[in-house]
Design a protein around this motif. Structure first.
Motif, short mmCIF file in Angstrom:
data_model
loop_
_atom_site.label_atom_id
_atom_site.label_comp_id
_atom_site.label_asym_id
_atom_site.label_seq_id
_atom_site.Cartn_x
_atom_site.Cartn_y
_atom_site.Cartn_z
N ASN A 418 -20.96 18.15 10.19
CA ASN A 418 -22.26 17.55 10.47
C ASN A 418 -22.97 18.40 11.52
OD1 ASN A 418 -20.62 14.36 10.37
ND2 ASN A 418 -21.69 15.37 8.71
N VAL A 419 -24.15 18.88 11.20
CA VAL A 419 -24.94 19.70 12.12
C VAL A 419 -26.14 18.89 12.58
CG1 VAL A 419 -26.19 21.86 12.44
CG2 VAL A 419 -24.22 21.78 10.90
N MET A 420 -26.29 18.78 13.89
CA MET A 420 -27.42 18.02 14.43
C MET A 420 -28.02 18.75 15.61
SD MET A 420 -25.39 14.92 16.40
CE MET A 420 -24.21 14.65 15.06
N GLU A 421 -29.32 18.56 15.78
CA GLU A 421 -29.99 19.11 16.95
C GLU A 421 -30.04 18.02 18.01
OE1 GLU A 421 -32.76 20.29 19.89
OE2 GLU A 421 -33.03 18.53 18.63
N LEU A 422 -29.58 18.35 19.21
CA LEU A 422 -29.51 17.36 20.28
C LEU A 422 -29.95 18.00 21.58
CD1 LEU A 422 -28.61 14.51 21.25
CD2 LEU A 422 -26.32 15.46 21.60
N GLY A 423 -31.14 17.64 22.02
CA GLY A 423 -31.64 18.11 23.31
C GLY A 423 -31.72 19.60 23.44
N GLY A 424 -32.06 20.31 22.34
CA GLY A 424 -32.16 21.75 22.37
C GLY A 424 -30.85 22.47 22.06
N VAL A 425 -29.81 21.70 21.74
CA VAL A 425 -28.49 22.25 21.43
C VAL A 425 -28.15 21.95 19.98
CG1 VAL A 425 -26.03 22.14 21.98
CG2 VAL A 425 -27.73 21.96 23.80
N GLN A 426 -27.53 22.91 19.29
CA GLN A 426 -27.00 22.64 17.96
C GLN A 426 -25.57 22.13 18.11
OE1 GLN A 426 -28.54 23.04 14.76
NE2 GLN A 426 -30.30 23.03 16.14
N VAL A 427 -25.32 20.92 17.61
CA VAL A 427 -24.00 20.30 17.71
C VAL A 427 -23.40 20.19 16.31
CG1 VAL A 427 -22.68 18.27 18.41
CG2 VAL A 427 -24.67 19.01 19.76
N VAL A 428 -22.20 20.71 16.14
CA VAL A 428 -21.48 20.60 14.87
C VAL A 428 -20.27 19.70 15.10
CG1 VAL A 428 -20.29 21.85 13.02
CG2 VAL A 428 -22.19 22.95 14.25
N VAL A 429 -20.20 18.62 14.33
CA VAL A 429 -19.08 17.67 14.44
C VAL A 429 -18.24 17.78 13.18
CG1 VAL A 429 -18.40 15.26 14.71
CG2 VAL A 429 -20.47 16.10 15.85
N ASP A 430 -16.95 18.00 13.35
CA ASP A 430 -16.09 18.18 12.19
C ASP A 430 -14.69 17.64 12.49
OD1 ASP A 430 -16.26 19.89 9.45
OD2 ASP A 430 -14.22 19.95 10.24
N TYR A 431 -13.96 17.40 11.40
CA TYR A 431 -12.61 16.84 11.47
C TYR A 431 -11.54 17.93 11.47
CZ TYR A 431 -8.72 13.73 10.09
OH TYR A 431 -7.55 13.05 10.02
N ALA A 432 -11.93 19.21 11.53
CA ALA A 432 -10.98 20.32 11.38
C ALA A 432 -9.69 20.05 12.14
CB ALA A 432 -11.62 21.61 11.88
N HIS A 433 -8.56 20.10 11.43
CA HIS A 433 -7.29 19.70 12.03
C HIS A 433 -6.15 20.65 11.69
CE1 HIS A 433 -7.36 18.05 7.99
NE2 HIS A 433 -6.06 17.92 8.03
N ASN A 434 -6.46 21.79 11.08
CA ASN A 434 -5.42 22.78 10.83
C ASN A 434 -6.04 24.17 10.90
OD1 ASN A 434 -6.56 23.35 8.19
ND2 ASN A 434 -5.51 21.53 7.43
N PRO A 435 -5.23 25.23 10.99
CA PRO A 435 -5.77 26.57 11.16
C PRO A 435 -6.72 27.00 10.04
CG PRO A 435 -3.44 26.55 11.70
CD PRO A 435 -3.75 25.20 11.12
N HIS A 436 -6.40 26.63 8.81
CA HIS A 436 -7.23 27.00 7.66
C HIS A 436 -8.62 26.38 7.79
CE1 HIS A 436 -8.67 26.69 3.45
NE2 HIS A 436 -8.03 27.82 3.28
N GLY A 437 -8.66 25.09 8.10
CA GLY A 437 -9.95 24.41 8.26
C GLY A 437 -10.74 24.95 9.43
N MET A 438 -10.04 25.24 10.53
CA MET A 438 -10.73 25.78 11.70
C MET A 438 -11.29 27.16 11.41
SD MET A 438 -11.91 25.71 14.69
CE MET A 438 -11.30 24.11 15.24
N ALA A 439 -10.56 27.99 10.69
CA ALA A 439 -11.04 29.33 10.37
C ALA A 439 -12.33 29.27 9.56
CB ALA A 439 -9.97 30.10 9.61
N ALA A 440 -12.38 28.35 8.58
CA ALA A 440 -13.59 28.21 7.78
C ALA A 440 -14.77 27.73 8.63
CB ALA A 440 -13.34 27.22 6.63
N LEU A 441 -14.50 26.79 9.52
CA LEU A 441 -15.55 26.25 10.37
C LEU A 441 -16.02 27.30 11.38
CD1 LEU A 441 -16.91 23.48 10.51
CD2 LEU A 441 -15.32 22.89 12.33
N ALA A 442 -15.08 28.06 11.94
CA ALA A 442 -15.44 29.09 12.91
C ALA A 442 -16.32 30.15 12.27
CB ALA A 442 -14.17 29.73 13.47
#
Length: 572
Positions: A418-442
């Motif tokens: 989930n990507v949201m703009e908050l007070g001039g900041v881009q915030v990405v909220v995700d459930y990434a919980h393993n190295p594979h998922g984190m690599a894709a998100l990164a």
């Protein structure tokens, strides 16, 4: 010696093609083969003595342990676990030089347990449903035949005679099974959105709950058989998409064996060590179990960019619809030359290919969850949904509309990129919980313009040290200026407080991260507050949120409502 787990298998599983029982034990490798041989012999003797001589038996060895499973009548699965436990007790007594309980006494006790559990009407209904190639489900004190709109449901204690059922009005709805290490919840939600665009009343089960047409029926992890039964017994459901997690497959086996399509998104290092699954090859076999739940002629939708899935898919008897981010791959050309189907990402478009025919389903800019192509893992998830929709026969215009609509509202895919703009900041909220998922998100976050980048990390304590370290190292691909490590106190799972964050910090420091760039402010909510307090306009924050997600999302919503700006104080 220690019994790890004893459980019923209500459907096909890793070792069996039918309901039965399985027992996992911890045993020294030096005596494992001898113990397993004695166990098999004891099980075969007991099965004969309780009247189950024709049942199929299978064993499996793994480092430090072994499993034995056998098929059993579906109306006596609790008693079947007792048979297996008794067989192991007899085998271990033999190995350990003890005097086992007399088998005739054990067998008599087991025969009584089987007699107490037997339900002839259940067996007759099951056989009648299977003869008509219908879904049959038993559990939660209910028995059902058919699914969704066309299902019939009865209390287990008040079952009708099979011949009294009006079978002409019992049918199955289309069912999709979705599994994988990452992306499965997103694919489930996206496929349901496509089905809704095709005017189906679509129901889903996932790790977040059960819903029909977006209306929640139950919250929590319903990615196993109980969630499938809850949804498939509802007569307001015309098409069902079932998240089918590894845990449910190993605990109970397949919930459905009449699916219209089965999707496997990928196979990655996660939960290794549980239920004796210690390597990725075996984990891939577990994920591929969903393909055994296909009805005749139904297709599997597999990730062609995952070498383990491609190897298994090429041996599959069922037709395969591949999805891939590599449109020029030689293996794909060979598949299409034979008239096969695939969902392909090429020239910034999602394309459905069949033989030489190509149909552009959507441009990547028209798919919100793809973030203009930056979220390549979500491009892959969208392709999986495109392939599954094709297998289900959903119209292409509904696929296009579903892709375009999904993700325009945060609540449609909560906690998944989930990507949201908050007070001039881009915030990405995700459930990434393993190295594979984190690599894709990164990879996605690294492609986003940013003045500075922050990542918030945490992990459950039941992962191996190497997996925890790999997760921390995977986050470095987004080139973070600050790393916030959180405590997950409800997920310690045998570790002491602070142990997981210490492992992560040690790995980050060894990778060259400056000590002052790593902070450990406490629990998840405290970590999110720390990240927001650090942020300034132009920054990007990647917040991986797990145990306190509703509270964190409520905080972010409140700050947006208050028109909070980065750099301002965050109230309580």
């Amino acid at each position: 010696m220690r019994v790890i787990d004893s459980r019923r298998l209500t459907g096909p599983s890793l070792l069996l093609d039918a309901p039965g029982a399985i027992l996992d034990v911890q045993v020294d490798d030096r005596v494992r083969d001898r113990a397993l041989n004695a166990w098999r012999q004891a099980a075969e003797r007991l099965l004969g003595q309780v009247g189950w001589a024709g049942q199929r038996l299978a064993t499996r060895s793994f480092g430090g342990g072994a499993s034995l499973a056998f098929t059993a009548p579906p109306d006596a699965l609790y008693a079947a676990t007792e048979v297996n436990e008794a067989a192991w007790a007899a085998a271990w007594a033999q190995i350990d030089g003890q005097t086992p309980e007399r088998e005739e006494i054990v067998a008599a006790r087991l025969r009584r347990a089987i007699g107490d559990e037997r339900n002839p009407n259940l067996i007759a209904l099951r056989e009648a449903a299977r003869h008509r190639q219908l879904t049959f489900l038993a559990g939660e004190g209910l028995v059902s035949a058919g699914s969704g709109t066309w299902s019939q449901v009865w209390p287990s204690a008040e079952l009708p005679r099979a011949e009294s059922v009006d079978w002409l009005h019992v049918h199955d709805i289309p069912v999709a099974l979705v599994t994988g290490s990452n992306g499965k919840t997103t694919v489930v939600r996206l496929l349901a959105a496509i089905a809704s665009a095709a005017d189906y009343a679509a129901g889903i089960t996932s790790t977040d709950g059960v819903s029909v047409n977006g209306v929640s029926l139950a919250e929590g992890d319903y990615s196993g058989p109980s969630g499938a039964r809850l949804l498939l017994r509802r007569r307001d459901v015309q098409l069902a998409v079932l998240e089918t997690a590894r845990g449910g497959l190993l605990r109970r086996g397949l919930s459905v064996d009449r699916a219209a399509v089965a999707v496997v998104t990928n196979v990655a290092d996660d939960h290794l060590g549980e239920f004796g699954i210690q390597d990725l090859e075996t984990l891939a076999d577990v994920k591929m179990l969903v393909t055994r739940g296909l009805r005749p002629g139904a297709a599997a939708v597999l990730n062609g960019d995952d070498p383990r899935l491609r190897a298994r898919g090429e041996r599959l008897e069922a037709p395969v619809i591949w999805f891939t981010l590599e449109p020029e791959a030689p293996w794909l050309a060979r598949h299409l030359e034979k008239g096969g189907r695939a969902a392909v990402y090429a020239d910034r478009a999602l394309i459905l290919a069949e033989g030489s025919r190509r149909t552009t389903v959507a441009r990547v800019e028209e798919v919100p969850i793809a973030v203009g192509g930056a979220a390549r893992h979500n491009v892959a998830n969208a392709l999986a949904a495109v392939g599954a929709a094709a297998a289900l026969g959903l119209p292409s215009d509904a696929v296009t509309r579903g892709l375009a609509r999904f993700g325009t509202a945060e609540e449609e895919n909560v906690g998944r990129a989930n990507v949201m703009e908050l007070g001039g900041v881009q915030v990405v909220v995700d459930y990434a919980h393993n190295p594979h998922g984190m690599a894709a998100l990164a990879e996605m976050v690294a492609a986003m313009p940013a003045r500075r980048r922050l990542v918030l990390l945490g992990q459950a304590g039941d992962r191996a040290d190497t997996s925890i370290r790999d997760l921390a190292r995977a986050a470095l691909a987004l080139r973070p200026d600050r790393i916030v490590l959180k405590e997950m106190d409800r997920y310690l799972r045998g570790r002491r407080p602070g142990e997981v964050t210490e492992l992560m910090a040690d790995e980050l420091l060894s990778a060259g991260v400056p000590p002052d760039a790593i902070v450990r402010p406490g629990d998840e909510l405290a970590a999110v507050r720390d990240a927001l307090a650090w942020a300034r306009p132009g920054d990007v924050l990647l917040l991986t949120v797990h145990q306190d997600r509703p509270v964190v999302l409520a905080l972010l919503d409140r700050l947006r409502g208050e028109r909070w700006s980065a750099g301002e104080r965050i109230g309580r």
